[in-house]
Design an enzyme around this catalytic site. Structure first.
Site, PDB file in Angstrom:
ATOM      1  N   ASP A 165      34.222  22.819 -13.516  1.00 54.60           N
ATOM      2  CA  ASP A 165      34.567  24.212 -13.777  1.00 54.60           C
ATOM      3  C   ASP A 165      35.938  24.553 -13.213  1.00 54.60           C
ATOM      4  O   ASP A 165      36.751  25.186 -13.864  1.00 54.60           O
ATOM      5  CB  ASP A 165      33.491  25.169 -13.237  1.00 54.60           C
ATOM      6  CG  ASP A 165      33.088  24.881 -11.789  1.00 54.60           C
ATOM      7  OD1 ASP A 165      33.692  23.979 -11.159  1.00 54.60           O
ATOM      8  OD2 ASP A 165      32.182  25.559 -11.284  1.00 54.60           O
ATOM      9  N   ASP A 203      39.999  23.154  -7.133  1.00 52.46           N
ATOM     10  CA  ASP A 203      40.480  23.991  -6.038  1.00 52.46           C
ATOM     11  C   ASP A 203      41.207  23.079  -5.045  1.00 52.46           C
ATOM     12  O   ASP A 203      42.399  22.812  -5.215  1.00 52.46           O
ATOM     13  CB  ASP A 203      39.279  24.727  -5.434  1.00 52.46           C
ATOM     14  CG  ASP A 203      39.661  25.721  -4.351  1.00 52.46           C
ATOM     15  OD1 ASP A 203      40.853  26.028  -4.225  1.00 52.46           O
ATOM     16  OD2 ASP A 203      38.765  26.204  -3.630  1.00 52.46           O
ATOM     17  N   ARG A 232      26.460  33.418 -12.759  1.00 47.78           N
ATOM     18  CA  ARG A 232      26.836  32.388 -13.736  1.00 47.78           C
ATOM     19  C   ARG A 232      26.785  32.927 -15.155  1.00 47.78           C
ATOM     20  O   ARG A 232      27.486  32.453 -16.042  1.00 47.78           O
ATOM     21  CB  ARG A 232      25.893  31.181 -13.637  1.00 47.78           C
ATOM     22  CG  ARG A 232      25.995  30.419 -12.329  1.00 47.78           C
ATOM     23  CD  ARG A 232      25.318  29.055 -12.476  1.00 47.78           C
ATOM     24  NE  ARG A 232      24.999  28.444 -11.197  1.00 47.78           N
ATOM     25  CZ  ARG A 232      25.847  27.751 -10.452  1.00 47.78           C
ATOM     26  NH1 ARG A 232      27.090  27.578 -10.861  1.00 47.78           N
ATOM     27  NH2 ARG A 232      25.473  27.212  -9.311  1.00 47.78           N
TER      28      ARG A 232
HETATM   29  P1  IMP Z   1      37.220  21.599  -4.627  1.00 48.29           P
HETATM   30  O1  IMP Z   1      36.393  20.420  -4.189  1.00 48.29           O
HETATM   31  O2  IMP Z   1      37.760  22.384  -3.458  1.00 48.29           O
HETATM   32  O3  IMP Z   1      38.273  21.279  -5.644  1.00 48.29           O
HETATM   33  O4  IMP Z   1      36.232  22.638  -5.235  1.00 48.29           O
HETATM   34  C1  IMP Z   1      35.682  22.458  -6.427  1.00 48.29           C
HETATM   35  C2  IMP Z   1      34.301  23.078  -6.503  1.00 48.29           C
HETATM   36  O5  IMP Z   1      34.146  24.239  -5.678  1.00 48.29           O
HETATM   37  C3  IMP Z   1      34.103  23.510  -7.909  1.00 48.29           C
HETATM   38  O6  IMP Z   1      33.394  22.514  -8.606  1.00 48.29           O
HETATM   39  C4  IMP Z   1      33.334  24.795  -7.786  1.00 48.29           C
HETATM   40  O7  IMP Z   1      31.958  24.504  -7.886  1.00 48.29           O
HETATM   41  C5  IMP Z   1      33.603  25.319  -6.415  1.00 48.29           C
HETATM   42  N1  IMP Z   1      34.603  26.425  -6.423  1.00 48.29           N
HETATM   43  C6  IMP Z   1      35.892  26.379  -6.024  1.00 48.29           C
HETATM   44  N2  IMP Z   1      36.502  27.565  -6.190  1.00 48.29           N
HETATM   45  C7  IMP Z   1      35.562  28.394  -6.724  1.00 48.29           C
HETATM   46  C8  IMP Z   1      35.586  29.783  -7.141  1.00 48.29           C
HETATM   47  O8  IMP Z   1      36.590  30.510  -7.077  1.00 48.29           O
HETATM   48  N3  IMP Z   1      34.411  30.267  -7.633  1.00 48.29           N
HETATM   49  C9  IMP Z   1      33.278  29.517  -7.756  1.00 48.29           C
HETATM   50  N4  IMP Z   1      33.228  28.228  -7.387  1.00 48.29           N
HETATM   51  C10 IMP Z   1      34.344  27.667  -6.870  1.00 48.29           C
HETATM   52 MG    MG Z   2      31.303  22.729  -8.969  1.00 49.24          MG
END
Ligand code: IMP
Ligand code: MG
Length: 185
Positions: A101, A104, A166
């Site tokens: 999705d 980040d 969601r």
């Molecule tokens: P990362 O590992 O920091 O890249 O985060 C990725 C995961 O964190 C994604 O698969 C999302 O499930 C969750 N995530 C990161 N930012 C958001 C947000 O703004 N809203 C909802 N879920 C988020």
């Molecule tokens: Mg996720």
């Protein structure tokens, strides 16, 4: 639900348009529609995106699901992700496209990429609906990106806060006081 949304960032109409264009980009990258593609989808935030995307992809495909823990409960602060479940997918020799999705910090995508490469696929690419610019802590990039967004916590179209929102059809910014009130950042 609407009361908890500060503002809408991307409308359902904009999402629908972009998802269709993204499918065309992806289809152009895999020119042989019979070669086969395995879409490895990261649960649960990607399910609506996946459902919409695949219906614009006229490619022979399989769908695999993986579960990764990064957010525990009512928080917007991710921890080091762990692979929780990998639902019986054999990707040896296959082209793999990981679907998430949002990108980040990049930790989740890095983990799943590493896991997929260890299974001997023909290729591994990644597709995310959203990319929070400038947040990456590791050298991970997505091959296909739906939208670049600002650094705000967003919900809707599959994305959640504490497993809620969601089903909100647009992508919206959650009111910060909702998670600040819960003392979790
Ligand atoms: P990362 O590992 O920091 O890249 O985060 C990725 C995961 O964190 C994604 O698969 C999302 O499930 C969750 N995530 C990161 N930012 C958001 C947000 O703004 N809203 C909802 N879920 C988020
Ligand atoms: Mg996720």
């Amino acid at each position: 639900m609407l009361n908890d949304i500060d503002r809408i960032l991307i409308t359902r109409e904009q999402i629908a348009q972009r998802v269709q264009a993204l499918a065309q980009e992806i289809a152009g990258t895999y020119p042989d529609p019979n070669r086969g593609l395995t879409l490895v989808t990261i649960l649960s935030g990607s399910i609506i995106f996946l459902a919409d995307l695949i219906r614009y992809l006229p490619i022979r495909m399989k769908i695999g699901l993986v579960a990764v823990s990064s957010y525990q409960g009512a928080t917007t602060v991710g921890s080091e992700p762990k692979l929780l479940d990998q639902l019986h997918i054999n990707v040896a020799g296959e082209h793999v496209l990981i679907i998430d999705d949002i990108l980040d910090t990049g930790r989740t995508l890095r983990l799943v990429q590493q896991q997929m490469w260890s299974l001997g696929p023909a290729s591994v690419r990644t597709c995310v609906l959203l990319h929070k610019s400038g947040k990456a802590v590791c050298d991970v990039k997505a091959d296909f990106v739906g939208f670049e967004i600002e650094d705000a916590f967003v919900v809707g179209y599959g994305l959640d806060f504490d497993d809620h929102y969601r089903n909100f059809p647009h992508i919206g910014v959650l009111k910060p006081e909702l998670y600040e009130r819960q003392g979790s950042g």
